[in-house]
Design an enzyme around this catalytic site. Structure first.
Site, PDB file in Angstrom:
ATOM      1  NE  ARG A 173      -3.640   0.408   2.427  1.00  0.00           N
ATOM      2  CZ  ARG A 173      -3.518   1.333   3.375  1.00  0.00           C
ATOM      3  NH1 ARG A 173      -2.681   1.173   4.359  1.00  0.00           N
ATOM      4  NH2 ARG A 173      -4.235   2.444   3.309  1.00  0.00           N
ATOM      5  CE  LYS A 185       2.082  -5.766   5.868  1.00  0.00           C
ATOM      6  NZ  LYS A 185       2.049  -4.456   5.194  1.00  0.00           N
ATOM      7  NE  ARG A 235       2.058   6.059  15.041  1.00  0.00           N
ATOM      8  CZ  ARG A 235       2.386   6.555  16.238  1.00  0.00           C
ATOM      9  NH1 ARG A 235       2.524   5.741  17.270  1.00  0.00           N
ATOM     10  NH2 ARG A 235       2.569   7.841  16.402  1.00  0.00           N
TER      11      ARG A 235
END
Length: 326
Positions: free
Chosen positions: A119, A184, A323
């Site tokens: 992204r 991630k 976040r």
């Protein structure tokens, strides 16, 4: 032809054992000089080649290369076109280049991407033969409005497939990330072509860290984990890359058929069940706004629900990062 010969060489070396130049020449029906020319290409791919005096050549630790038959078997009842590539710029770009020639459900998988994208234009680290780079093409009617919440539903598919291998504590971070213990593990990238208000084709791109080499990960700017490390941490069985690819294809194709008919609402609870940061104070930033609030969840269209100073507010996809405020 060169890619085909190189793939044959990799298939022989994939077992991680030593093979002499003479043996490689016999198995590939070529001279030792021709074999050596092919061997010299492996470091260019980022593949570690080891040689031993009197032993020959090997790939330390071996490789699990993608195998068409194994993927198709795992992907049943899916029966679309499968483009299995050695090296591409990006699997998304490969499908985007010919959407009219491929039907819904066409899939592209590559051993390596030279221009993998995440992204917001970020680079997706794509070392050879170590992770999963997979894209699926699907046709939608109704244009962009029919795609609301789709990236979240894709995240659910990825999480459920990982859970099917015995992996636990997989979480979904709005709108495109798959996490494990705040690291991630996978990401989603959707791209659309065609009529924004009518018939369009969407490419669903998924990148999963399967066995990320440390040297390749040095340029990753956030905490990360791969399936191999996660399985070891949790005492789960190793995950086959071919089985992972096949199960993900089956899950995505089934989800997309359902999504065309009913949209995201039927997937909302499955996303919320795995949502990261629910009930926590988070910071959210867009191109022209930054705010903090309590993450409440998502609505039936996949919009993020945030309690900002006691007032619920909705945020949609786009240039958004999220976040934990803690």
């Amino acid at each position: 032809m060169s890619d085909a010969v190189l793939m044959q060489l990799l298939q022989v070396l994939a077992d991680g054992r030593y093979h002499s130049g003479e043996e490689l020449g016999e198995r590939l029906s070529m001279s030792r000089t021709a074999v050596w020319k092919q061997l010299k290409k492996l470091p260019e791919l980022g593949v570690q080649l080891q040689s031993g005096r009197g032993q020959g050549y090997c790939l330390p630790g071996g490789l699990e290369l993608f195998e068409r038959a194994r993927i198709i078997q795992e992907a049943a009842p899916w029966c679309g076109d499968l483009l299995l590539e050695l090296v591409v710029d990006s699997t998304n770009a490969r499908l985007m280049a010919r959407p009219s020639a491929l039907g819904s459900g066409a899939v592209c998988i590559a051993e390596q991407q030279t221009a993998g994208r995440g992204r917001r234009g970020r680079t997706w680290i794509s070392p050879f033969g170590q992770n999963l780079y997979l894209s699926m093409l699907w046709q939608f009617e109704g244009g962009a409005s029919a795609l609301e919440g789709l990236s979240l539903a894709v995240g659910v598919c990825v999480a459920e497939v990982l859970e099917s291998f015995g992996l636990a504590d997989v979480q979904l971070k709005w709108p495109n990330d798959v996490l494990a213990n705040d690291r991630k593990l996978a990401g989603v990238l959707l791209e659309m072509t065609g009529d924004p208000s009518g018939t369009c084709q969407v490419v669903v791109g998924v990148g999963v860290n399967w066995r990320m080499p440390e040297e390749a990960a040095q340029s990753i700017d956030q905490p990360w984990v791969d399936i191999a490390r996660l399985a070891e941490e949790q005492g789960a069985q190793p995950v086959s890359r071919n089985a992972l690819a096949g199960r993900l294809i089956a899950s995505l194709s089934s989800m997309l058929e359902d999504f065309v008919a009913g949209g995201f609402s039927g997937w909302r609870q499955r996303w919320l069940h795995r949502a990261a940061f629910i009930g926590q104070l988070v910071e959210l930033s867009t191109a022209n706004r930054r705010c903090a609030g309590m993450l409440l969840g998502v609505d039936d269209a996949g919009a993020l629900l945030l309690d900002v100073d006691g007032e619920p507010q909705r945020f949609y996809g786009g240039e958004v990062s999220l976040r934990s405020a803690s």
